[in-house]
Design an enzyme around this catalytic site. Structure first.
Site, PDB file in Angstrom:
ATOM      1  N   GLU A 154      37.635  42.746  37.818  1.00 19.59           N
ATOM      2  CA  GLU A 154      36.222  43.020  38.129  1.00 19.59           C
ATOM      3  C   GLU A 154      35.767  44.335  37.513  1.00 19.59           C
ATOM      4  O   GLU A 154      34.663  44.440  36.981  1.00 19.59           O
ATOM      5  CB  GLU A 154      36.004  43.067  39.652  1.00 19.59           C
ATOM      6  CG  GLU A 154      36.255  41.744  40.361  1.00 19.59           C
ATOM      7  CD  GLU A 154      35.483  40.599  39.752  1.00 19.59           C
ATOM      8  OE1 GLU A 154      34.338  40.815  39.296  1.00 19.59           O
ATOM      9  OE2 GLU A 154      36.033  39.490  39.703  1.00 19.59           O
ATOM     10  N   ASP A 222      40.171  39.713  31.624  1.00 20.39           N
ATOM     11  CA  ASP A 222      41.599  39.539  31.927  1.00 20.39           C
ATOM     12  C   ASP A 222      42.456  40.506  31.104  1.00 20.39           C
ATOM     13  O   ASP A 222      43.385  41.114  31.611  1.00 20.39           O
ATOM     14  CB  ASP A 222      42.049  38.101  31.620  1.00 20.39           C
ATOM     15  CG  ASP A 222      41.666  37.121  32.729  1.00 20.39           C
ATOM     16  OD1 ASP A 222      41.383  37.587  33.853  1.00 20.39           O
ATOM     17  OD2 ASP A 222      41.646  35.903  32.467  1.00 20.39           O
TER      18      ASP A 222
HETATM   19 ZN   LIG Z   1      35.577  37.170  35.910  1.00 21.34          ZN
END
Ligand SMILES: [Zn+2]
Length: 506
Positions: A154, A222
């Site tokens: 996030e 990611d």
């Molecule tokens: Zn995401």
């Protein structure tokens, strides 16, 4: 209703609660998709949208991102009943978040993490550094590194400016419009169908290319999140374990997943990517913090009926089946207090102290038990003693003031708050507490002035100006107090003008 924006992530089932959810979904993707579709609207359809000022011409400036996040945050704080205003949980999630932002070189801005009472497994980021974390994520995680892996992803959405990049130079929306959109989409975070419905209603065009766009951002979040996690010392393998588990849950709920997510599964791909990265990473044992165990026990013990909570923790203790004995004892004491069994709750606290010593969260729990049993003075003295040991742990100070106020000791409370406000001039809660004691002692100018600062710090500029006007009319201020109110009012009006310009009037 709405408020919130950018993203989140894994939506999933609530563990131990059959009511919940659809498959795995990244809220970020949903938001980006909705934004892109809105932006692609033909002019005619878009006409009722306010006109947009500075956004056109380029990506959002950091200042605009912050404004969007603040506007969404304001909505969440004041209007979203699931906003969880618990100083201890907020302190915990911010300390965990700081361990991540401290090692992400792009996380220069101030991040603010907050808890949302929602049993689904999710977290979401808004532009400007506001990150919401569902209680369900903490309860479902089996290790602190798992929570960290979600937060790192996030944080990456924020530091990579995904919303701003998405908007690019096609944006024709004002800050309030974007903020409202963000909020609307986030409101649907536990119920993806709602958001999907809204999107479908707008247009059905060109979804595939938008999905790919979103997928690139996911991959980038990611990748950056992985680096952050690695640098922070958390276990990167937790990323895989957690996503894997979520995916398995997701399959169980597949029929509830929005159609486009079913036809464009993202998680197996994401998991494969992460697995490739993790493969070479050394295995690292990262112990969970005590605060992690206490925070999740606090959430769990406050859920459901007191009887349910009691059963959960009694079973853990009697079967000796728990991830952390301290967590189990903390949960047991909390559940007993909720059930009105104060003596037995204190017995559990005594065991807990033998295990962990005088931890501020344990002392706060002990004080709540005293207060619950009607011994407000005992509660006050407990937190006062703990505050001398942990003077910088603000939840203790808030509780200390709260007990003083409940005992009617407003003069002491006001004195203590005067000191605290000097040390923490940006803490809205302190001004709110000040306003309460001023009100109780009939000092109206000071009451409205303090409330004005509290609103201002929470982004409610108009409400802050209202309070200053009330302070002016209060009739109980001296010359110096009135001049300081007037000076502050002038400052805030200037800010209000600037804000209007920025939000794109023109
Ligand atoms: Zn995401």
């Amino acid at each position: 209703m709405p408020v919130d924006l950018l993203a989140g992530h894994v939506g999933g089932p609530s563990v131990g609660n059959h009511a919940a959810v659809a498959g795995i979904i990244c809220l970020m993707r949903l938001v980006l998709l909705a934004l892109s579709l809105l932006l692609a609207l033909p002019r005619a359809l878009g006409q009722n949208l306010p006109d947009l000022g500075d956004v056109s011409g380029g990506v959002l400036s950091p200042q605009m991102e912050r404004s969007i996040g603040e506007a969404a945050m304001r909505d969440i704080r004041f209007r979203d009943p699931s906003y969880l205003d618990d100083p201890e949980l907020t302190a915990y999630i911010n300390s965990l978040g700081r361990r991540l932002t401290a090692v992400n070189p792009d996380a220069r801005l101030d991040f603010e993490f907050f808890m949302v009472r929602d049993s689904t497994i999710n977290a979401f980021a808004m532009p400007g550094g506001f990150v919401g974390v569902h209680t369900g994520l903490l309860v479902a995680a089996q290790a602190e590194s798992e929570v960290a892996s979600v937060l790192a992803h996030e944080v990456a959405h924020v530091t990579q400016h995904h919303i701003a990049r998405m908007l690019g130079n096609q944006a024709q929306m004002s800050v309030p419009t974007i903020a409202a959109l963000v909020v609307a989409i986030l409101a649907a975070r536990s119920n993806p169908q709602v958001a999907t419905g809204a999107i479908t209603a707008i247009t059905a065009g060109n979804i595939q290319s938008q999905l790919n766009y979103g997928r690139d951002f996911e991959r980038e979040a990611d990748r950056v999140g992985f680096q952050t996690l690695e640098r922070s010392g958390f276990d990167v393998h937790a990323m895989v374990t957690f996503f894997d588990r979520l995916q398995k849950f997701g399959r169980l709920y597949e029929n509830n997943a929005p159609a486009y997510l079913r036809t464009h599964p993202i998680t197996s791909e994401r998991i494969a990517d992460i697995q490739n990265r993790v493969r070479d990473a050394p295995y690292r044992q990262t112990p969970d913090s005590l605060e992690f165990q206490l925070a999740r026990a606090k959430i769990r013990a406050d859920q459901g009926s007191p009887r349910d909570a009691l059963t959960v923790f009694e079973d853990q203790i009697s079967a000796h089946r728990f991830a952390s004995e301290a967590g189990a004892l903390y949960g047991l004491a909390t559940a007993r207090a909720r059930a009105g069994e104060f003596n037995r709750a204190e017995a559990a606290v005594a065991d807990l102290r033998r295990l962990v010593g005088l931890h501020p969260m344990v002392e706060l729990l002990a004080a709540r038990i005293r207060a619950g049993a009607g011994d407000m003075k005992g509660a006050r003295d407990l937190v006062a003693a703990a505050a001398t040991l942990h003077p910088n742990y603000r939840p203790l100070r808030y509780a200390q003031i709260d007990y003083l106020q409940k005992l009617g000791q407003h003069t002491e409370a006001i004195g203590m708050l005067g000191e605290l406000v000097k040390n923490y001039p940006h803490d809205a809660r302190l001004y709110e507490l000040q306003a309460k004691s001023y009100a109780a002692t009939g000092r109206r100018l000071l009451q409205h002035q303090a409330l004005a600062e509290s609103y201002f710090l929470q982004g409610a500029l108009v409400a802050a100006i209202d309070q200053l006007q009330l302070a002016q009319k209060s009739g109980d201020g001296d010359f110096f107090q009135l001049s300081s109110v007037e000076a502050r009012l002038r400052q805030l009006r200037v800010l209000q003008l600037e804000e209007k310009k920025r939000e794109g009037g023109r």
